[in-house]
Enzyme design. Sequence first.
Site, PDB file in Angstrom:
ATOM      1  N   GLU A 176      -3.816   7.324  -4.022  1.00  0.00           N
ATOM      2  CA  GLU A 176      -3.553   6.055  -3.354  1.00  0.00           C
ATOM      3  C   GLU A 176      -3.364   4.918  -4.354  1.00  0.00           C
ATOM      4  O   GLU A 176      -4.048   4.854  -5.367  1.00  0.00           O
ATOM      5  CB  GLU A 176      -4.760   5.767  -2.462  1.00  0.00           C
ATOM      6  CG  GLU A 176      -4.628   4.598  -1.533  1.00  0.00           C
ATOM      7  CD  GLU A 176      -5.920   4.395  -0.741  1.00  0.00           C
ATOM      8  OE1 GLU A 176      -6.014   4.906   0.390  1.00  0.00           O
ATOM      9  OE2 GLU A 176      -6.844   3.744  -1.248  1.00  0.00           O
ATOM     10  N   TYR A 216       0.840  -1.199   0.000  1.00  0.00           N
ATOM     11  CA  TYR A 216       0.000   0.000   0.000  1.00  0.00           C
ATOM     12  C   TYR A 216       0.875   1.248   0.000  1.00  0.00           C
ATOM     13  O   TYR A 216       1.809   1.342   0.796  1.00  0.00           O
ATOM     14  CB  TYR A 216      -0.893   0.017   1.261  1.00  0.00           C
ATOM     15  CG  TYR A 216      -1.633   1.318   1.424  1.00  0.00           C
ATOM     16  CD1 TYR A 216      -2.926   1.465   0.936  1.00  0.00           C
ATOM     17  CD2 TYR A 216      -1.017   2.420   2.029  1.00  0.00           C
ATOM     18  CE1 TYR A 216      -3.589   2.676   1.041  1.00  0.00           C
ATOM     19  CE2 TYR A 216      -1.678   3.642   2.135  1.00  0.00           C
ATOM     20  CZ  TYR A 216      -2.962   3.752   1.644  1.00  0.00           C
ATOM     21  OH  TYR A 216      -3.607   4.955   1.736  1.00  0.00           O
TER      22      TYR A 216
END
Length: 376
Positions: free
Chosen positions: A189, A101
């Site tokens: 993101e 991530y």
Amino acid sequence: MKIHEYQAKELFRKGGIPVPRGEVVTTPEAAYDLAKEYGGTVAVKAQVLVGGRGKAGGVKLAKTPDEARQYAEAILGMDIKGLTVERVLVTEAVDIAKEIYVGVIMDRSAQKPVIMASAAGGVEIEEVARETPELIHRTHIDPRYGALAFQSRALAGALHEDFKVVRQIAAIIEKLYDVFETTDASLAEINPLVVTPSGEVVAIDAKVNVDDSALYRQADLEAMRDLSAEDSGEVEARKADLSFVRLQGNVGCVVNGAGLAMATMDLIKTYGGEPANFLDIGGSSSPEKVVTALNIILSDPNVKSIFINIFGGITRCDDVARGLVTAFKEMDLNLPIVIRLTGTNEKEAKEILSEMDLHTAPTMDDGVKKAIELAN
Ligand code: GDP
Ligand code: MN
């Protein structure tokens, strides 16, 4: 403002972040054709403005063009968290050795962007934050300098052991920060950022939220807006140049000025009520604006009373009053309305309104209490 994965990936591509080939389609046939063109396995991915599509069945890997068609058929029209899938992204599938991530968000309390990175990618970051917060690494960025090499390398180094991989991740982190900055994003993101078995790093998901207040200088992004995921009242309010936020309560509010609107909501809470919305009708109060404002509020079935709170400075109370009279004539209002007007041309306003069936309140406190009482 949220944009779709395929749109965010376009921004990534322009910013030099490696993204697998892909195109958005609206029919199973087109999905078949693309899968055929790409050869090999493709991912068929629902394009809806909510997270967790994978878990909801909106992301499928198709080994053949026929499978791609079947999955596209199943996913198009699917309901995911209340949104209908109208487009799917067909993209070359990537082999996954590791899911990472990385994200950039605005940290309001630090008044700086923060880059977050975690080796526990693929799952929702909120879940990682809740259950294994130690797996999330954070670095605040000074917006004057952007993401500096030592910062991106330190973050990347915490995610992987192989230095060849670390270098790629570090470069991607810097580019992601650049995308965040140049698009005036509130969030950018990649989840997951994937390391392939051969050690390549590729973004297979993309999320970018753009700060609404920056859209005036981001025409290309504004053009990407998809209104389907937005509250219809908020969309209408924006068109009419009203600041409106829907809330869960039963007292509708029509107020001029953001500060007064905040104070009004606070006071409703203080007296035990619940505001149904934040609404700032702004400085000038044309009848059309008042009509639009009331219509938006009335479209919410939770609203049981309306409190109109006007402080006349530049906005003249008599203008607002005329707006209200016009509005009331145009629409059939079957809810109790409490009004408090004070300031410029207050007397004239009260005369104009005297013929209307309204509860007038001498003070803000009185008005709020009355509106709550009528709502319950
Ligand atoms: P989200 O559920 O909305 O976040 O959608 P994602 O694009 O993140 O996909 C969800 C999951 O599907 C990923 O975490 C992967 O595990 C899997 N997935 C998506 N694309 C691919 C792909 O190209 N190859 C493989 N092997 N898995 C994929
Ligand atoms: Mn994802």
